[in-house]
Design an enzyme around this catalytic site. Structure first.
Site, PDB file in Angstrom:
ATOM      1  N   ASN A 333      19.861  14.645  -3.757  1.00 37.12           N
ATOM      2  CA  ASN A 333      19.815  15.676  -2.723  1.00 37.12           C
ATOM      3  C   ASN A 333      18.369  15.971  -2.331  1.00 37.12           C
ATOM      4  O   ASN A 333      17.868  17.080  -2.497  1.00 37.12           O
ATOM      5  CB  ASN A 333      20.506  16.938  -3.243  1.00 37.12           C
ATOM      6  CG  ASN A 333      20.969  17.837  -2.126  1.00 37.12           C
ATOM      7  OD1 ASN A 333      20.721  17.571  -0.966  1.00 37.12           O
ATOM      8  ND2 ASN A 333      21.634  18.916  -2.491  1.00 37.12           N
ATOM      9  N   HIS A 364      23.222  28.874  -5.791  1.00 41.79           N
ATOM     10  CA  HIS A 364      24.561  28.299  -5.831  1.00 41.79           C
ATOM     11  C   HIS A 364      25.639  29.323  -6.145  1.00 41.79           C
ATOM     12  O   HIS A 364      26.821  29.024  -5.983  1.00 41.79           O
ATOM     13  CB  HIS A 364      24.630  27.167  -6.861  1.00 41.79           C
ATOM     14  CG  HIS A 364      24.046  25.879  -6.378  1.00 41.79           C
ATOM     15  ND1 HIS A 364      22.724  25.539  -6.559  1.00 41.79           N
ATOM     16  CD2 HIS A 364      24.603  24.846  -5.712  1.00 41.79           C
ATOM     17  CE1 HIS A 364      22.498  24.358  -6.022  1.00 41.79           C
ATOM     18  NE2 HIS A 364      23.617  23.912  -5.513  1.00 41.79           N
TER      19      HIS A 364
END
Length: 462
Positions: A333, A364
């Site tokens: 990522n 997150h």
């Protein structure tokens, strides 16, 4: 400087991102079995759903539906039929339409912070822009995480998960823009009217090719590509190649899922092969969607430059063959990794590695599995930086080097699988099952080795 990354996006979602919401908890079952069920269809998934599947799979149809509009935008710009203002309006209107279609009434949770960030950027001084935008975005995102996690939502309603994922992407773009303004990279043009200044900012935060996923694009690059009137060379071939790659990855994923569904016997949290296969299943899902996201950007004329995307063939090879956990962290990522490095790692005066992964857990959603998973990842990366120089210096012969690389590759694969499973774990009780399984032996050994090496270093210094 060590470049680190967040595990989604493990955003993962976003493109990039990991499970953003917590749904109604169902009766407990073995950890590996719950992940196995998540790879099947929603009708077959009666117990704990896999957050990565819940996040990634429902968004795919909306991404595919956006392709014709992206191609139309690229054609109209290349043929000169759209003025600069019309281009910004096209991208913004497409983003609002896509948000309403994919998220329904939950789209309000995205539009409010987007409008708030634009108002903040236009009203505060450049020196305070980043601080205010960061506080606004992270406060709102945290409230959304907490608010939705306390509701009993329909497990088959993907709109809350898509909304939270999109808000996380909005946080990336807004804080990146705030940093650009704070550092003087993007000067605000004070001579223009309010609407003329607000339109490019709103369009950047909500432009439809990158609304649901895709690598982070800076505002400067976005504005330059909107102003460009040239058609990208061989853009259709590039889009087709990425789509074919996504199709191949989905085929591999479907084959692996079918194999796991028919597997009998070993399915508990102590089954290393099963958990490794489940981690591979999740990685293939993220690879597929990253490639699809970049294909959509390419179709609209916003294709990432070489090395600036989330996944290339070189990155894919590196992720699956590296024997270094730190290299995996830097490659996974990549645009989110660069964003975290700029936002946290380079600005933190003490313990930047730990601070980066701790912030990633906050970003997150701060569920127990995410907190444990990201902090465990931080410890594993720190151990990786210290263990590998120690081992590589002692691997002198070719056979020993081969043994060293093969063994550490297996260790890296198993630790990555352990972290991924931890981050995807939905409840504290299931996390405890993972802790008490044999899967914890290897991460625990890495942690103890790190303490031993730190102790030896301290003794040498004394």
């Amino acid at each position: 400087m060590r470049s680190l990354n967040s595990l989604t996006a493990i955003n993962f979602y976003h493109h990039k991102y990991l499970c953003p919401a917590t749904y109604k908890e169902e009766p407990e079952q073995p950890l590996a079995q719950s992940f196995l069920q998540a790879s099947e269809t929603a009708e077959e998934t009666r117990c704990s759903m896999c957050w990565a599947d819940l996040l990634l799979l429902p968004a795919a149809p909306y991404r595919l539906a956006a392709f014709p509009f992206a191609a139309l935008f690229h054609h109209l710009c290349a043929s000169g039929h759209l003025s600069l203002t019309a281009r910004y309006i096209f991208l913004l209107a497409g983003g609002c339409l896509l948000a309403g279609t994919a998220m329904g009434s939950y789209a309000v949770l995205l539009l409010i912070p987007a409008a708030g960030s634009v108002l903040v950027l236009l009203s505060v001084s450049p020196a305070r822009a980043h601080t205010w935008v960061f506080a606004l975005q992270m406060s709102w995102q945290t409230l959304c995480h907490l608010g939705l996690s306390r509701q009993e939502l329909d497990p088959q309603d993907a709109r809350p998960a898509i909304t939270l994922s999109t808000i996380m992407l909005l946080t990336q773009k807004a804080t990146s823009l705030g940093l650009d303004i704070h550092e003087g990279v993007v000067p605000l043009q004070l001579g223009q009217g309010l609407l003329q200044r607000a339109l490019p900012l709103c369009s950047y935060l909500l432009f439809f090719p990158a609304l649901l996923g895709g690598p982070l694009c800076s505002f400067s690059k976005f504005r330059a590509q909107v102003k460009s009137s040239e058609a990208l060379p061989c853009w259709l071939r590039a889009v087709g190649q990425r789509c074919l790659c996504a199709l191949a990855l989905q085929g591999l994923r479907a084959g692996l899922a079918a194999g796991l569904a028919s597997r009998q016997g070993c399915a508990g949290p102590g089954c290393l092969p099963c958990l490794w296969a489940q981690a591979l299943l999740l990685r293939l899902a993220y690879y597929m969607h990253w490639v699809l996201d970049e294909a959509l950007l390419e179709a609209a004329g916003f294709g990432p430059e070489a090395g600036q995307g989330d996944l290339s063939l070189h990155d894919l090879w590196m992720l699956e063959t590296t024997h270094r956990l730190a290299v995996f962290a830097r490659t996974w990522n990549k645009s989110t990794s660069r964003w975290l490095r700029r936002l946290v790692f380079q600005r933190c005066p003490a313990q930047p590695l730990l601070a980066t992964f701790a912030f990633s857990a906050w970003w997150h959603g701060l569920r127990p599995g995410q907190v444990f998973g990201f902090l465990c990842w931080a410890v594993m990366v720190e151990a990786d930086y210290r263990i590998h120089p120690f081992l590589s210096a002692r691997a002198t012969s070719q056979s020993v080097k081969l043994l060293y690389r093969g063994t550490t590759w297996v260790f890296t694969q198993l630790i990555v699988a352990y972290i991924l499973v931890a981050v995807e774990t939905e409840s504290f009780s299931m996390l405890c099952l993972l802790w008490t399984s044999c899967n914890s032996i290897l991460p625990l050994s890495y942690g103890l080795t790190l303490l031993l090496l730190l102790l030896v270093k301290k003794l040498k210094q004394n």
